[in-house]
Design an enzyme around this catalytic site. Structure first.
Site, mmCIF file in Angstrom:
data_model
loop_
_atom_site.group_PDB
_atom_site.id
_atom_site.type_symbol
_atom_site.label_atom_id
_atom_site.label_comp_id
_atom_site.label_asym_id
_atom_site.label_seq_id
_atom_site.Cartn_x
_atom_site.Cartn_y
_atom_site.Cartn_z
ATOM 1 N N ALA A 186 -16.942 6.485 32.506
ATOM 2 C CA ALA A 186 -16.084 7.419 33.231
ATOM 3 C C ALA A 186 -14.843 6.706 33.766
ATOM 4 O O ALA A 186 -13.715 7.198 33.610
ATOM 5 C CB ALA A 186 -16.867 8.066 34.376
ATOM 6 N N GLU A 233 -14.871 -3.767 38.591
ATOM 7 C CA GLU A 233 -16.216 -3.676 38.017
ATOM 8 C C GLU A 233 -17.033 -4.857 38.541
ATOM 9 O O GLU A 233 -16.642 -6.010 38.363
ATOM 10 C CB GLU A 233 -16.148 -3.693 36.481
ATOM 11 N N SER A 274 -16.688 -0.945 29.605
ATOM 12 C CA SER A 274 -16.721 0.047 28.517
ATOM 13 C C SER A 274 -17.764 -0.261 27.452
ATOM 14 O O SER A 274 -17.430 -0.470 26.284
ATOM 15 C CB SER A 274 -15.347 0.147 27.843
ATOM 16 N N CYS A 305 -26.237 3.511 25.796
ATOM 17 C CA CYS A 305 -26.984 4.353 24.841
ATOM 18 C C CYS A 305 -27.488 3.536 23.651
ATOM 19 O O CYS A 305 -28.471 3.910 23.002
ATOM 20 C CB CYS A 305 -26.104 5.484 24.318
ATOM 21 N N ASP A 350 -21.999 9.536 35.957
ATOM 22 C CA ASP A 350 -23.364 9.664 36.485
ATOM 23 C C ASP A 350 -23.427 9.798 38.006
ATOM 24 O O ASP A 350 -24.496 10.067 38.548
ATOM 25 C CB ASP A 350 -24.193 8.427 36.094
ATOM 26 N N TYR A 402 -24.352 26.747 3.873
ATOM 27 C CA TYR A 402 -25.605 26.692 3.103
ATOM 28 C C TYR A 402 -25.371 26.116 1.709
ATOM 29 O O TYR A 402 -24.474 26.535 0.985
ATOM 30 C CB TYR A 402 -26.231 28.089 2.940
ATOM 31 N N TRP A 412 -31.519 30.780 4.700
ATOM 32 C CA TRP A 412 -31.444 31.151 6.110
ATOM 33 C C TRP A 412 -31.653 29.871 6.909
ATOM 34 O O TRP A 412 -32.770 29.336 6.949
ATOM 35 C CB TRP A 412 -32.528 32.166 6.478
HETATM 36 C C1 LIG Z 1 -31.009 2.942 27.724
HETATM 37 C C2 LIG Z 1 -30.019 4.064 27.883
HETATM 38 C C3 LIG Z 1 -29.790 4.933 26.828
HETATM 39 C C4 LIG Z 1 -28.881 5.980 26.964
HETATM 40 N N1 LIG Z 1 -28.686 6.832 25.904
HETATM 41 C C5 LIG Z 1 -27.784 7.850 26.032
HETATM 42 C C6 LIG Z 1 -27.534 8.731 24.949
HETATM 43 O O1 LIG Z 1 -28.144 8.583 23.865
HETATM 44 N N2 LIG Z 1 -26.633 9.735 25.106
HETATM 45 C C7 LIG Z 1 -25.938 9.915 26.290
HETATM 46 O O2 LIG Z 1 -25.110 10.831 26.390
HETATM 47 N N3 LIG Z 1 -26.146 9.076 27.351
HETATM 48 C C8 LIG Z 1 -27.044 8.071 27.243
HETATM 49 N N4 LIG Z 1 -27.253 7.209 28.305
HETATM 50 C C9 LIG Z 1 -26.551 7.469 29.583
HETATM 51 C C10 LIG Z 1 -25.164 6.840 29.609
HETATM 52 O O3 LIG Z 1 -25.231 5.484 29.301
HETATM 53 C C11 LIG Z 1 -24.563 7.049 30.995
HETATM 54 O O4 LIG Z 1 -24.549 8.426 31.258
HETATM 55 C C12 LIG Z 1 -23.150 6.495 31.110
HETATM 56 O O5 LIG Z 1 -23.131 5.105 30.948
HETATM 57 C C13 LIG Z 1 -22.561 6.843 32.478
HETATM 58 O O6 LIG Z 1 -21.309 6.286 32.574
HETATM 59 P P1 LIG Z 1 -20.669 6.043 34.007
HETATM 60 O O7 LIG Z 1 -19.324 5.442 33.770
HETATM 61 O O8 LIG Z 1 -20.753 7.271 34.821
HETATM 62 O O9 LIG Z 1 -21.658 5.020 34.731
HETATM 63 P P2 LIG Z 1 -22.130 3.558 34.333
HETATM 64 O O10 LIG Z 1 -22.144 3.382 32.885
HETATM 65 O O11 LIG Z 1 -23.383 3.329 35.092
HETATM 66 O O12 LIG Z 1 -20.986 2.655 34.945
HETATM 67 C C14 LIG Z 1 -20.793 2.547 36.326
HETATM 68 C C15 LIG Z 1 -20.244 1.162 36.601
HETATM 69 O O13 LIG Z 1 -19.833 1.089 37.953
HETATM 70 C C16 LIG Z 1 -20.085 -0.221 38.408
HETATM 71 N N5 LIG Z 1 -20.137 -0.150 39.876
HETATM 72 C C17 LIG Z 1 -20.967 0.613 40.631
HETATM 73 N N6 LIG Z 1 -20.686 0.454 41.931
HETATM 74 C C18 LIG Z 1 -19.669 -0.429 42.009
HETATM 75 C C19 LIG Z 1 -18.956 -1.002 43.086
HETATM 76 N N7 LIG Z 1 -19.216 -0.678 44.363
HETATM 77 N N8 LIG Z 1 -17.963 -1.880 42.817
HETATM 78 C C20 LIG Z 1 -17.685 -2.209 41.516
HETATM 79 N N9 LIG Z 1 -18.341 -1.698 40.453
HETATM 80 C C21 LIG Z 1 -19.320 -0.822 40.707
HETATM 81 C C22 LIG Z 1 -21.411 -0.582 37.777
HETATM 82 O O14 LIG Z 1 -21.591 -1.974 37.708
HETATM 83 C C23 LIG Z 1 -21.283 0.064 36.392
HETATM 84 O O15 LIG Z 1 -20.816 -0.824 35.406
HETATM 85 C C24 LIG Z 1 -28.166 6.149 28.184
HETATM 86 C C25 LIG Z 1 -28.389 5.268 29.259
HETATM 87 C C26 LIG Z 1 -29.300 4.241 29.112
HETATM 88 C C27 LIG Z 1 -29.537 3.305 30.276
#
Ligand SMILES: Cc1cc2nc3c(=O)[nH]c(=O)nc-3n(C[C@H](O)[C@H](O)[C@H](O)COP(=O)(O)OP(=O)(O)OC[C@H]3O[C@@H](n4cnc5c(N)ncnc54)[C@H](O)[C@@H]3O)c2cc1C
Length: 459
Positions: free
Chosen positions: A16, A38, A44, A48, A290, A433, A441
C-alpha cells in the site's frame, strides 16, 4: 529540491505504502517531495509468494521483491529503510522516527501522511509459543528463517496451526519438502472463508493428498525438549508430534500508531477512511492496505480484509488523490483464491452465515461440473455453490472447489456481484466456450440456471 510545494510522508514500505508513493510521485513529479519509512529490510515484496518460495517453486526470496529501495530512490522517492516511525503529532504535522541502525531519533514534517502499516500476525500467548522450531510466515525474513529452520532441523513432522488459506498453502509447501504435515484448526472445516459443506471438500482432498487435518481442535501449548526445541503440540484432541510448527492464525490490523494519534478505528480494529482513503475527519491523513477496514458492497458492512490485491489498489487511489488527480475505492465483494496441490479454492460475496447475519433471505444451489467438455482430454471436476437472494434473485455469493482450471471462474461471479446482477441475468452471460476451455454450458452458467430455478421455486 526546487519547485517542491508539498511533502508526503509514508509509513510502511510495502504494497500500500509504496504504491501510494510511486503513484503520487508519477503524477506530481518535482512538485511533491516523497519521504517513506520502512522499519524492515525489504520494500515492495510479495508475502503472497512465501509459500511458493518455501515449497521450492520460487528459487530465491529476492525474486519476490517487486521493487528494491534503490529502484524507488531512482524514481525520486526518499525511502529510508530500517527506520521506525514511533509516533505522530497531528497538531504539528510531524512524525518522530528512529534510525534502527544508529539509534538516532529525529522528526520530519508532512503535508500529507500515509499510514500503510499493514497487519500483525495473531499469536496467542500459549505455553512454549516461543520455542525453537515455531515459525511465523508474515514477512520475507520469516520465510528465510523458516527455510533456514528446515535445513537446520530437518523435521520429519510439522504442525500447521490454522487451516485458513495461508495454513493450507503452507501445509502443501511443507508436504512437498517431504515433511509429514498435520493441520490443526478450531473451526469445523478448513478454509472457514467457505461454507462448511465446501470446506469439507477441501478437508477430504487434503486427507487424500496425505495431509492430516484436525478440525474442531484448539492448540493449548507446545512441549519442548531439553534444548528448548519444539517436540509436540498440545491440543484439545491430544498431543501431536512435531519437530516444526508454522503459525497461520491470521492477522489483525497494525494500528498502534494510528490509535496513539487518536485516529478513528472501526469495530474490526482497522482504520476507517472515506472513499478516497482519507482517514475520517483528518484531511491530511490517508490510510490503506491491511491496516484499514473496507466496506463489503454485498452486506453493506465494514470488514477487515487483509489482501494484497486491495492494498495495491488502496495505494493507487491514495497516490492519485495526493498527486492531484482523483480516485476512489468503493469497497470489496470478498473475492479470494488459493490452492493446495492442484485443488483450487475460490470464493466471492457472502457465505450462508454472512447472508443470515446480514438479514438476507436466500436460496443456495450446488452443482458438479467439469472444466472442459466432458469428452475433452484432461477435463477436471469442480463444484460450484451459488447463493442468491430469495424473491429478487440477486446474486449474493459463490464458492468453487475443484481441480486445475476451476478457481479463476470465480471472477465471473465477482464481476456479476459488483454489478448487482441477478442469477437469471447471469444465465444469459456471453462467456467464452470451446471444448478445451469449458463445457458448452460453463459451470458458472449451470449454477446460475439452477439458482434461478431455485429462486422461482422458493416460497
Ligand atoms: C504467507 C502470505 C501469503 C499471502 N498470500 C496472499 C495472496 O495470495 N493474495 C493476496 O491478495 N494477499 C495475500 N497475502 C496478503 C498480502 O501479503 C497483504 O495483504 C499485503 O502485503 C498488505 O500490504 P500492506 O502494504 O498493507 O502491508 P504490509 O505488507 O504488511 O506492509 C506494511 C509495512 O509497514 C511496515 N511498518 C509497520 N509499522 C511501521 C512503523 N511504525 N514504521 C515503519 N514501518 C512500519 C512493516 O514493516 C511492513 O513492511 C498473503 C500474506 C502472507 C503473509
Amino acid at each position: 529540491m526546487t519547485g517542491v510545494t508539498e511533502r508526503m510522508v509514508v509509513v510502511g514500505g510495502d504494497a500500500a505504502g509504496m504504491s501510494a508513493a510511486s503513484q503520487a510521485k508519477r503524477l506530481a513529479g518535482d512538485k511533491l517531495e516523497v519521504l517513506a519509512f520502512e522499519r524492515g529490510a525489504h520494500s515492495s515484496y510479495s508475502a503472497c509468494g512465501i509459500p511458493y518460495w518455501v515449497a521450492g517453486d520460487v528459487s530465491d526470496g529476492e525474486r519476490l521483491v517487486a521493487r528494491t529501495p534503490e529502484a524507488h530512490r531512482a524514481n525520486g522517492i526518499d525511502l529510508r529503510m530500517l527506520t521506525d516511525v514511533e509516533s505522530i503529532d497531528l497538531q504539528a504535522g510531524t512524525v518522530a522516527v528512529r534510525d534502527l541502525a544508529s539509534g538516532r531519533r529525529y522528526r520530519e514534517s508532512f503535508d500529507h501522511l500515509v499510514l500503510a502499516t499493514g497487519a500483525v500476525p495473531v499469536r496467542p500467548p500459549l505455553p512454549g509459543g516461543d520455542a525453537a522450531g515455531v515459525f511465523g510466515v508474515q514477512t520475507l525474513d520469516d520465510g528465510a528463517a523458516l527455510l533456514a529452520g528446515l535445513e537446520r532441523l530437518r523435521p520429519r513432522r510439522a504442525v500447521v496451526m490454522g487451516g485458513g488459506y495461508i495454513g493450507v498453502e503452507m501445509a502443501e509447501a511443507l508436504a512437498r519438502r517431504q515433511v509429514a504435515v498435520t493441520v490443526v484448526d478450531q473451526a469445523p472445516q478448513p478454509m472457514s472463508t467457505l461454507d462448511p459443506d465446501m470446506g469439507e471438500l477441501v478437508h477430504q482432498a487434503m486427507e487424500q493428498l496425505g495431509i492430516d487435518v484436525h478440525t474442531d481442535t484448539a492448540v493449548t501449548g507446545f512441549d519442548t525438549d531439553g534444548d528448548g526445541r519444539v517436540r509436540s503440540v498440545r491440543t484439545t484432541d491430544g498431543p501431536v508430534q512435531a519437530d516444526l510448527v508454522v503459525l497461520g492464525l491470521g492477522v489483525r490490523p497494525n494500528t498502534t500508531l494510528a490509535n496513539q494519534a487518536g485516529l478513528p478505528l472501526g469495530d474490526h480494529g482497522g482504520i476507517r477512511t472515506d472513499l478516497q482513503m482519507r482517514v475520517l475527519g483528518h484531511d491530511q491523513v490517508w490510510a490503506g492496505g491491511d491496516c484499514v477496514e473496507v466496506l463489503n458492497l454485498v452486506s453493506g458492512q465494514y470488514q477487515h480484509v487483509p489482501l494484497g490485491t486491495h492494498a495495491n489498489k488502496h495505494g493507487r487511489v491514495i497516490g492519485h488523490n495526493i498527486g492531484g488527480s482523483y480516485a476512489t475505492f468503493p469497497g470489496v465483494v470478498g473475492t479470494a483464491v488459493s490452492k493446495v496441490y492442484n485443488l483450487e479454492i475460490a470464493r466471492t460475496g457472502l457465505r450462508e452465515r454472512d447472508a443470515e447475519n446480514s438479514g438476507f433471505g436466500y436460496v443456495t444451489v450446488t452443482v458438479r461440473s467439469g472444466t472442459r467438455a466432458a469428452y475433452f482430454p484432461g477435463t477436471q471436476r469442480l463444484t460450484v455453490k451459488m447463493i442468491a437472494e430469495r424473491h429478487t434473485g440477486r446474486l449474493l455469493g459463490a464458492q468453487i472447489v475443484g481441480n486445475e482450471g476451476s478457481a479463476k471462474r470465480i471472477d465471473t461471479a465477482a464481476t456479476a456481484l459488483w454489478n448487482h446482477m441477478t442469477v437469471e441475468e447471469m444465465t444469459a452471460l456471453d462467456l467464452a466456450y470451446a471444448p478445451p476451455f469449458s463445457p458448452v454450458w460453463d459451470p458458472i452458467l449451470v449454477a446460475a440456471r439452477q439458482a434461478s430455478a431455485a429462486v422461482r421455486a422458493a416460497p
